[in-house]
Design an enzyme around this catalytic site. Structure first.
Site, PDB file in Angstrom:
ATOM      1  N   GLU A 501      87.327  64.051  40.581  1.00 42.47           N
ATOM      2  CA  GLU A 501      88.375  63.391  41.378  1.00 42.47           C
ATOM      3  C   GLU A 501      89.108  64.318  42.338  1.00 42.47           C
ATOM      4  O   GLU A 501      89.699  63.841  43.304  1.00 42.47           O
ATOM      5  CB  GLU A 501      89.402  62.676  40.488  1.00 42.47           C
ATOM      6  CG  GLU A 501      88.814  61.508  39.713  1.00 42.47           C
ATOM      7  CD  GLU A 501      89.876  60.714  38.967  1.00 42.47           C
ATOM      8  OE1 GLU A 501      91.009  61.206  38.831  1.00 42.47           O
ATOM      9  OE2 GLU A 501      89.567  59.604  38.536  1.00 42.47           O
ATOM     10  N   LYS A 621      89.518  68.994  38.391  1.00 43.49           N
ATOM     11  CA  LYS A 621      90.609  68.367  37.648  1.00 43.49           C
ATOM     12  C   LYS A 621      90.229  68.183  36.186  1.00 43.49           C
ATOM     13  O   LYS A 621      91.046  68.367  35.292  1.00 43.49           O
ATOM     14  CB  LYS A 621      90.936  67.012  38.281  1.00 43.49           C
ATOM     15  CG  LYS A 621      91.993  66.199  37.548  1.00 43.49           C
ATOM     16  CD  LYS A 621      92.187  64.852  38.228  1.00 43.49           C
ATOM     17  CE  LYS A 621      93.187  63.986  37.476  1.00 43.49           C
ATOM     18  NZ  LYS A 621      93.339  62.648  38.104  1.00 43.49           N
ATOM     19  N   GLN A 622      88.970  67.796  35.951  1.00 43.80           N
ATOM     20  CA  GLN A 622      88.529  67.471  34.599  1.00 43.80           C
ATOM     21  C   GLN A 622      87.009  67.612  34.551  1.00 43.80           C
ATOM     22  O   GLN A 622      86.361  67.882  35.557  1.00 43.80           O
ATOM     23  CB  GLN A 622      88.939  66.054  34.234  1.00 43.80           C
ATOM     24  CG  GLN A 622      88.404  64.989  35.166  1.00 43.80           C
ATOM     25  CD  GLN A 622      88.993  63.624  34.918  1.00 43.80           C
ATOM     26  OE1 GLN A 622      89.212  63.238  33.787  1.00 43.80           O
ATOM     27  NE2 GLN A 622      89.265  62.883  35.985  1.00 43.80           N
TER      28      GLN A 622
END
Length: 806
Positions: A501, A621-622
């Site tokens: 993202e 982000k992840q």
């Protein structure tokens, strides 16, 4: 009251919103935040009530543009019950305006009850003790009740009490959305319906859904204590008043020291979305008229919870087990057996607040695997939510010039893409373009959940019906999205955004999107392979029917097979690339940013506020590429890469894990979950840090104020599945239970029961290197259990105990 509890002691205004989220009560149909009934919505408190699947769409003027948003609606507030000394000029008592000498909240998880005890000081020697018990009924999802017990200490007290149904509410629970229009309710009507009953009726402004509530107020006084003179007692009268947007009930209580007066508020709620009703208002009034008193409601509510816990509970000891119990409680309040009959998806923030506007993302990927093995009827209902929106997904694909089905990144009442076109960076105060709608991998999540549900349940009717239609149309979209590259000799998928993202474009690019996101390409290949498997195994008449109905052309499935084996997986520096060109991005000075900002989870917001962009850096982000190891067991992941022509050995995968661990800011609660899951097998010594972060994600509000806007349902459900599937290596595949347990020292002994292929309550327990499998007695077929070194067949009514290798 016995049983596990979650407790807060002392009043802390700055923590109220967090507590309200974590003390939410719900039943899968409706939920109410744990706000104090005497407090109104303000910067400290937010008493929201939400019904599953109830949305409304409004248009707002933002940054010179008209922006349309659909929100899960904050319903009329049924909670209000306030009180004050009846003397003229006395203020209503709240913890923010009066002196509180005692305050304690107890959430009873087994019973689904929220209890509260508060003592207000009144003058130099007097005080008022307020005890409350609240429920949102699990057995009858249209009922809720609040019992309030008042006891004065030190002197006789005349107390004015006011209860209300409040229709003067807005969606204002998330600060960054407050520039948006949040007034969703209109045509509010109120009236009395008898001596102690009021009702409120309204509708949503554009979706035109009617909402009706009816409230009954009763007052009783406890008998006098031993030796005290007990005079004949007539309950104080209740006065009802219909105000604009509020239906009010009032009473004046005379309290004598040591003698408790109890006020019970019982509420019924119906909407025009409910099945088998005509008029929501008549339905609410009829249901309230039939509702028993608070003690009877409490007992039937507790019994309903006891039944649900038996079907779903995890047995894990210690602090981890206590938190897991809380997580399961909130999952079940959002997605209960009542949800199975509703047209709803998985709201990413539960029914606990207004973050993400109550939308449905891909979080079902983290939720359904647990439900599949406990409440499969709920999983099926949630998948049918997706199937009902298949036509809209087809239209979305057609707008992109492709065949098949493209599911939206954010869903609401229908199948339209609900992702906002602009999002606010609270650090810079700027509204920025939002390109997250390019996360087409949500379609792969839908397909994955279809396949996992069918493997766990053996539901052949769904597999050949709605499940087949979704899986084939998603596969068709991926095949039509792939473009052959002569130079690479591979197919490519361009212009997408991955699970990370942060990255939504290449640096300096004039259009959004990235090429060959590994997670997107690999899951697309998996979907295509499973679609081909499905077609091969369907009964011939059904296969022919689907081919005709979907218009599958001659040779189309041959292309599926080709694309499934030739999608590009980019690599750089000996590791798998998150997307093509990831290795060419600049390295970030992580130490400098941590020293400057401390918490850098939302690195994207920090960089944008500096005039920079995260698109320039190797910073995620992840979990993105690493998400593949969350979805697929090691054997299956290796087979998937081999299908794509890559032999990814353990050294390459380990290097890939290390590479992204050092470049991830964990700006999502899901990130710690995925990394912890992966590390339980890759590096057990480091796994617990990530698992613990996920366990504490909401209770400690590690994302910095986000839990007060609603819990993170995917992360909560994911921690349950970490025990159920992650630590056990449990797979439901090829008609067998596959198990490959690993030991996590902090969670080394655990047990649970599952539903599998029609068997109810199969017990799985791991303790001290011994695995126990118990199949309850039934007329069902034996269960094949496959471990790394053996296959065991367990007949119904039998228990096997297996010693695991060191």
């Amino acid at each position: 009251m016995a049983g596990p509890t979650w407790e807060y002691d002392g009043y802390q205004a700055e923590r109220e919103r967090l507590r309200e989220s974590l003390c939410t009560l719900g039943n899968g149909y409706v939920a109410t935040r744990g706000a104090l009934p005497e407090c109104t919505a303000d910067e400290l408190h937010y008493p929201g009530t939400y019904a599953a699947g109830l949305y409304n769409r409004l248009t707002s003027e933002i940054a010179g543009r008209r922006v349309e948003n659909e929100d899960m609606v904050n319903l009329p507030n049924w909670l209000p019950l306030r009180f004050r000394p009846a003397a003229d000029g006395a203020d209503w008592l709240t913890p923010d305006t009066a002196t509180v000498t005692e305050h304690h909240l107890t959430l009873h998880l087994d019973a689904g009850l929220l209890e509260r005890r508060t003592r207000y000081r009144l003058g130099p020697e007097g005080s008022l003790l307020v005890r409350q018990s609240r429920l949102v009924h699990l057995g009858d999802p249209h009922l809720a009740a609040l019992r309030t017990e008042f006891t004065t200490e030190g002197a006789v007290l005349d107390l004015a009490v006011e209860a209300a149904l409040d229709g003067d509410v807005t969606n204002a629970g998330v600060a960054r959305y407050r520039d948006l229009d949040g007034r969703h309710l209109t045509d509010v009507r109120t009236a009395a319906a008898g001596a102690a009953t009021v009702w409120l009726d309204c509708r949503t402004r554009t979706s035109d859904i009617r909402i009706a509530l009816a409230s009954r107020l009763t007052v009783t006084r406890a008998p006098a204590g031993p030796g005290a003179e007990d005079t004949p007692d007539t309950p104080p009268p209740v006065t009802v008043t219909a105000e604009p947007r509020r239906a009010v009930q009032t009473s004046r209580l005379t309290l004598t020291p040591g003698r408790t007066v109890t006020v019970d508020k019982t509420v019924a709620l119906h909407t025009s979305h409910d099945p088998a009703i005509g008029d929501p208002l008549r339905a609410a009034l009829d249901r309230l008229a039939d509702a028993p008193g608070f003690p009877e409601l409490r007992e039937s509510h507790r019994a309903a919870w006891a039944r649900l816990w038996r079907r779903t509970v995890l047995d894990v000891s210690g602090e981890a087990g206590r938190i897991l119990r809380l997580h399961l409680f909130h999952v079940l309040q959002t997605l209960s057996p009542h949800t199975a009959d509703l047209d709803v998806g998985v709201p990413a923030r539960g029914l606990h607040g207004e973050a993400y506007r109550g939308h449905v993302f891909w979080d079902e990927l983290f939720v359904l695997p647990y439900l599949d093995l406990h409440l499969p009827e709920v999983s099926r209902g949630l998948l049918r939510y997706r199937h009902r929106r298949l036509d809209a997904a087809r239209r979305a694909a057609a707008r992109l010039g492709r065949r098949g089905a493209c599911y939206p990144w954010q869903s609401g009442s229908d199948g339209h893409e609900e992702t906002q076109e602009l999002h606010l960076n609270p650090r810079s105060g700027r509204w920025l373009p939002d390109h997250s709608r390019l996360q087409h991998h949500v379609g792969s999540a839908v397909a994955y959940n279809v396949w996992q549900y069918c493997e766990a349940t053996g539901d052949s009717a769904f597999r050949a019906g709605e499940g087949a239609e979704m899986l084939l149309e998603i596969a068709r979209f991926w095949a039509d999205s792939a473009v052959y590259d002569d130079h690479l000799g591979r197919h490519r998928i361009r212009g997408v955004v991955g699970p990370d993202e942060y990255h939504d474009a290449y640096p300096g690019a004039d259009r959004p999107g990235l090429d060959d996101n590994t997670y997107t390409n690999a899951t697309a290949a998996w979907v295509l392979a499973r679609a081909l498997d499905l077609l091969r195994t369907l009964p011939e008449p059904r296969r022919r029917e689907l081919t005709e109905r979907l218009g599958l052309e001659v040779g189309e499935t041959d292309r599926w097979a080709e694309v499934a084996h030739t999608l590009h997986v980019p690599r750089h520096d000996g590791v798998i690339s998150q997307f093509a060109g990831y290795g060419d991005l600049a390295e970030l000075d992580w130490g400098a940013y941590r020293e400057r900002y401390g918490d850098i989870r939302r690195l994207d917001r920090i960089l944008e506020a500096e005039g920079d962009t995260v698109n320039r850096y190797q910073a995620s982000k992840q979990a993105d590429a690493l998400m593949l190891a969350y979805l697929f067991a090691p054997r299956e992941l290796q087979a998937l890469f081999r299908q794509l022509g890559h032999d990814i050995d353990e050294d390459t995968w380990s290097a890939t894990v290390d590479y992204y661990l050092g470049r991830t800011s964990h700006g999502s609660t899901l990130s710690g979950l995925v990394h912890g899951w992966i590390l339980t097998r890759a590096r057990r010594a480091d796994a617990w840090r990530y698992v613990q972060e996920t366990l504490r994600g909401d209770i400690a509000d590690i994302q910095g104020g986000t839990t007060g806007e609603g819990i993170h349902l995917g992360a909560m459900a994911g921690t349950l599945d970490l025990v159920q599937r992650g630590l056990t290596g449990l797979e439901t595949r090829d008609g067998a239970l596959w198990l490959d347990p690993v030991s996590l020292p902090k969670v080394s002994t655990y047990g649970f029961s599952i539903r599998y292929l029609g068997h109810w309550g199969i017990g799985v327990r791991l303790a001290r290197k011994q695995l126990e499998i118990a199949v309850p007695d039934s007329a069902g077929a034996p269960i094949d259990v496959r471990l790394a070194d053996r296959v065991v067949t367990v007949r119904p009514g039998r228990t096997v105990r297996l010693v695991l290798p060191e």
